[in-house]
Scaffold this active site. Structure first.
Site, PDB file in Angstrom:
ATOM      1  N   GLU A   1       0.833  -1.216   0.000  1.00 45.19           N
ATOM      2  CA  GLU A   1       0.000   0.000   0.000  1.00 45.19           C
ATOM      3  C   GLU A   1       0.862   1.258   0.000  1.00 45.19           C
ATOM      4  O   GLU A   1       0.538   2.242  -0.669  1.00 45.19           O
ATOM      5  CB  GLU A   1      -0.942   0.021   1.216  1.00 45.19           C
ATOM      6  CG  GLU A   1      -1.915  -1.157   1.309  1.00 45.19           C
ATOM      7  CD  GLU A   1      -3.008  -1.151   0.236  1.00 45.19           C
ATOM      8  OE1 GLU A   1      -3.019  -0.236  -0.604  1.00 45.19           O
ATOM      9  OE2 GLU A   1      -3.842  -2.085   0.240  1.00 45.19           O
TER      10      GLU A   1
ATOM     11  N   ARG B   1       1.205   3.940  -3.224  1.00 41.53           N
ATOM     12  CA  ARG B   1       0.709   5.290  -2.951  1.00 41.53           C
ATOM     13  C   ARG B   1       1.851   6.291  -2.782  1.00 41.53           C
ATOM     14  O   ARG B   1       1.903   7.320  -3.475  1.00 41.53           O
ATOM     15  CB  ARG B   1      -0.155   5.288  -1.686  1.00 41.53           C
ATOM     16  CG  ARG B   1      -1.510   4.655  -1.869  1.00 41.53           C
ATOM     17  CD  ARG B   1      -2.172   4.389  -0.516  1.00 41.53           C
ATOM     18  NE  ARG B   1      -3.570   4.016  -0.632  1.00 41.53           N
ATOM     19  CZ  ARG B   1      -4.020   2.830  -1.049  1.00 41.53           C
ATOM     20  NH1 ARG B   1      -3.162   1.879  -1.403  1.00 41.53           N
ATOM     21  NH2 ARG B   1      -5.316   2.575  -1.102  1.00 41.53           N
TER      22      ARG B   1
ATOM     23  N   THR C   1      -0.577   0.935 -10.155  1.00 41.36           N
ATOM     24  CA  THR C   1      -1.909   0.486  -9.756  1.00 41.36           C
ATOM     25  C   THR C   1      -2.617   1.480  -8.834  1.00 41.36           C
ATOM     26  O   THR C   1      -3.741   1.250  -8.419  1.00 41.36           O
ATOM     27  CB  THR C   1      -1.857  -0.933  -9.140  1.00 41.36           C
ATOM     28  OG1 THR C   1      -3.182  -1.466  -9.051  1.00 41.36           O
ATOM     29  CG2 THR C   1      -1.193  -0.922  -7.766  1.00 41.36           C
TER      30      THR C   1
ATOM     31  N   ASP D   1      -5.485  -9.649  -8.050  1.00 42.37           N
ATOM     32  CA  ASP D   1      -5.763  -8.746  -9.179  1.00 42.37           C
ATOM     33  C   ASP D   1      -4.545  -8.120  -9.854  1.00 42.37           C
ATOM     34  O   ASP D   1      -4.274  -8.318 -11.031  1.00 42.37           O
ATOM     35  CB  ASP D   1      -6.761  -7.652  -8.746  1.00 42.37           C
ATOM     36  CG  ASP D   1      -6.378  -6.947  -7.445  1.00 42.37           C
ATOM     37  OD1 ASP D   1      -5.337  -7.300  -6.848  1.00 42.37           O
ATOM     38  OD2 ASP D   1      -7.119  -6.039  -7.014  1.00 42.37           O
TER      39      ASP D   1
ATOM     40  N   GLU E   1     -11.990   1.162 -10.202  1.00 46.95           N
ATOM     41  CA  GLU E   1     -11.744   0.214 -11.310  1.00 46.95           C
ATOM     42  C   GLU E   1     -12.647   0.419 -12.525  1.00 46.95           C
ATOM     43  O   GLU E   1     -12.182   0.331 -13.669  1.00 46.95           O
ATOM     44  CB  GLU E   1     -11.818  -1.228 -10.808  1.00 46.95           C
ATOM     45  CG  GLU E   1     -10.646  -1.634  -9.917  1.00 46.95           C
ATOM     46  CD  GLU E   1     -10.734  -1.089  -8.504  1.00 46.95           C
ATOM     47  OE1 GLU E   1     -11.839  -0.647  -8.109  1.00 46.95           O
ATOM     48  OE2 GLU E   1      -9.704  -1.076  -7.792  1.00 46.95           O
TER      49      GLU E   1
HETATM   50  C1  DMJ Z   1      -6.087   0.513  -5.272  1.00 50.76           C
HETATM   51  O1  DMJ Z   1      -5.425   0.808  -4.123  1.00 50.76           O
HETATM   52  C2  DMJ Z   1      -5.205  -0.236  -6.196  1.00 50.76           C
HETATM   53  O2  DMJ Z   1      -5.741  -0.141  -7.450  1.00 50.76           O
HETATM   54  C3  DMJ Z   1      -5.040  -1.657  -5.819  1.00 50.76           C
HETATM   55  O3  DMJ Z   1      -4.336  -2.377  -6.809  1.00 50.76           O
HETATM   56  C4  DMJ Z   1      -6.328  -2.352  -5.550  1.00 50.76           C
HETATM   57  N1  DMJ Z   1      -7.417  -1.461  -5.637  1.00 50.76           N
HETATM   58  C5  DMJ Z   1      -7.345  -0.251  -4.932  1.00 50.76           C
HETATM   59  C6  DMJ Z   1      -8.523   0.624  -5.195  1.00 50.76           C
HETATM   60  O4  DMJ Z   1      -9.691  -0.075  -5.304  1.00 50.76           O
END
Ligand code: DMJ
Length: 595
Positions: A226, A230, A584, A359, A495
């Protein structure tokens, strides 16, 4: 049309008069006789000189005639065959040549759309969402602060190489910024000088905060994944967009503090690390890490190595990639959700999902391949195999609407359950097609995009639940999307709109903008807090009582609103997919040039 024939040669002779004292007789016959006599009286040399002069004059007259004739034709006359080629082949270009396919109607056959790929969108004719035309700052600022950044734009040009051909898809390495293996000649600097960004008051305020308040010397546990996507991703991206080295220094400091997480027996990182003490550990209840977490930090650590010249970041994460590549326990490219940090083996075998805990493993296979200039074929192969695995094991159609959805597999049993998280997949598939992957992927992307839209559209609030179940039985009393009470919350996740952004960029079909606009209206109506901000809600099926939770996840600003902004822009060069890859958490990182 051909040019008219040249004029017939002039047959008159020059008359040389020799006065012989005769009386004047000016009759025609006398004049002819007299000329001929005089011509005969000339010496051979004199006659040759005169003939030569005549021939020369005729030639000059002919050349001057043909020249003025072609000039006239260029101005208004019809061109000759040869001239037509010269005039028409390099046709004058319109000021804004349309590079995108014409907008598609909402009911267009997806296969028709495929034939248009890989074109880009046309200028808008009509649509409801706002039109954004803000571009990323131009290269070549006169601002003195941009010298470092400018240097980076003048890197050696590497000729493009075709590196792989898969099912007829010829894949070219992208032109981008410097590849890490070229590193040695100093630290690469941002690819996008951004004097304008640096002058924005909001940027200045944020920079001051980062400079004076963002201190990582804290005795605090952070989640490796995380905080990488971020904080590290955000700092690296800001460095690229601003050219301000403060952000790179902060990124390097933070990256160093995350490194103890990799000190495990298997080198598969622990989930948590204390950035002040440097002590890393797994969660209290297990020594497992989540597969998506350990495989979705690579874009950021690789970029940190490229920028700093310190290979340790890249080596740590690529160890993980290599290890997982050769690990047993996968099913046709699909990975389990957990991996043990001691043994390095997958655990909880036999459960496969594209949702939580797996995912972004798939997302980062593709995105690392793109980031690296499409040269790391192992990443591409793993991605392609996984997509085939999804098709073989996880795809079904719902009833009665025949929506294609991605379910889950647990020990051979299929479950028609799809997390909203899975809605990253249509966008990722479309991104792959944009970069040359098989057009069948686009068919799946279009179908899944429709499903994700319906997961929002069919709810009373117009917002998707966290988890949807799909009806696969032909029963008139059942709808396609079923929501269980425990799953009907919405966390403002990105998403669906993330994928809408990619689908719009790749197809130019305005319905994706319209769908995004509809979702934004729903966010405004049911999640917006009057005093400021937005909130997750408990119940997407109640317009009267959506029940705000008083919590706004950072990904709402970082991703959801950013992707909506990009979706409503008609400028394909605004964070172009040819130059950036989004991590992501929606932070754009540059694509490297090939080695
Ligand atoms: C985000 O923090 C990122 O996209 C992560 O890969 C999974 N999904 C959350 C948001 O839904």
């Amino acid at each position: 049309m051909y040019p008219p024939p040249p004029p017939a040669p002039h047959r008159d002779f020059i008359s040389v008069t020799l006065s012989l004292g005769e009386s004047y007789d000016n009759s025609k016959s006398r004049r002819r006789r007299s000329c001929w006599r005089k011509w005969k009286q000339l010496s051979r040399l004199q006659r040759n000189v005169i003939l030569f002069l005549l021939a020369f004059l005729v030639l000059c007259a002919f050349l001057s005639y043909t020249h003025s004739s072609s000039q006239w034709k260029a101005l208004g006359g019809s061109p000759t065959e040869g001239e037509r080629l010269r005039v028409e082949v390099p046709r004058p270009k319109p000021a804004n040549p349309p590079v995108l396919p014409a907008p598609q109607k909402a009911d267009t056959n997806p296969e028709d759309v495929l034939t248009m790929l890989p074109q880009k969108p046309q200028k808008p004719v009509w649509r409801r969402p706002p039109r954004l035309q803000i571009r990323a700052p131009d290269i070549g600022s006169k601002d003195g602060t941009q010298g470092e950044a400018l240097r980076n734009t003048r890197q050696e040009e590497t000729p493009l190489r075709t590196v792989i051909s898969w099912r007829g898809a010829v894949i070219e390495p992208e032109q981008g910024t410097e590849h890490p293996s070229k590193k040695a000649a100093g630290v690469p600097t941002p690819s996008l000088p951004a004097a304008r960004t640096q002058k924005e008051p909001e940027f200045k305020e944020a920079r001051t905060w980062v400079s004076t308040k963002l201190n990582f010397e804290k005795d605090v546990d952070v989640n490796l994944f995380e905080s990488t996507i971020r904080i590290l991703g955000g700092l690296l991206s800001t460095y690229h967009l601003s050219g301000d080295s403060l952000f790179l220094r902060k990124a390097e400091d933070f990256g160093n503090r995350l490194m103890p997480a990799f000190a495990t027996p298997s080198k598969i990182p622990y989930s948590d690390v204390n950035i002040g003490t440097g002590v890393a550990h797994p969660p209290r209840w297990t020594s497992d890490s989540t597969v998506a977490e350990v495989t979705s930090i690579q874009l950021e650590f690789r970029e940190l190595s490229r920028l700093t010249g310190n290979k340790k970041f890249q080596e740590a994460v690529e160890n993980v990639t290599r290890h997982i590549h050769s690990l047993s326990g996968k099913k046709d490219g699909l990975v389990p959700m957990f991996i043990n940090t001691h043994s390095g083996l997958f655990t909880h075998l036999g459960v496969f999902t594209l949702g939580a805990r797996a995912d972004s493993y798939y997302e980062y296979l593709l995105k690392q391949w793109i980031q690296g200039g499409k040269t790391e074929t192992q990443l591409l192969e793993d991605y392609l195999v996984a997509i085939e695995g999804i098709k073989a094991h996880l795809l079904r159609r719902s009833e009665p609407g025949k929506l294609v959805f991605v379910g889950e597999l647990a020990h051979g049993r299929f479950s028609a359950k799809m997390d909203h998280l899975v809605c990253f997949l249509p966008g990722t598939l479309a991104l792959g097609v944009h970069h040359g992957l098989p057009t069948e992927h686009m068919e799946l992307a279009l179908a899944l995009m429709e499903t994700c839209y319906q997961m929002n559209h069919q709810m009373e609030t117009g917002l998707s639940p966290e988890i949807a179940h799909f009806n696969t039985f032909s029963r008139p009393d059942l709808k396609d999307v079923i929501v269980k009470p425990a799953d009907r919350h919405n966390l403002l996740r990105p998403e669906t709109v993330e994928s809408l952004f990619y689908l719009y960029r790749v197809t130019g079909d305005r319905k994706y903008q319209d769908w995004g606009w509809e979702i934004l209206q729903s966010f405004n109506k049911y999640t917006r807090v009057r005093s400021g901000g937005y909130s997750s809600i408990n119940n997407v099926q109640s317009t009267q009582k959506p029940e705000p939770r008083d919590k706004m996840e950072s990904f709402f600003l970082g991703e959801t609103l950013k992707y909506l902004y990009l979706l409503f822009s008609d400028d394909p060069d605004l964070l172009s997919l040819d130059h950036y890859v989004f991590n992501t958490e929606a932070h754009p990182l540059p694509i490297w040039s090939p080695v």
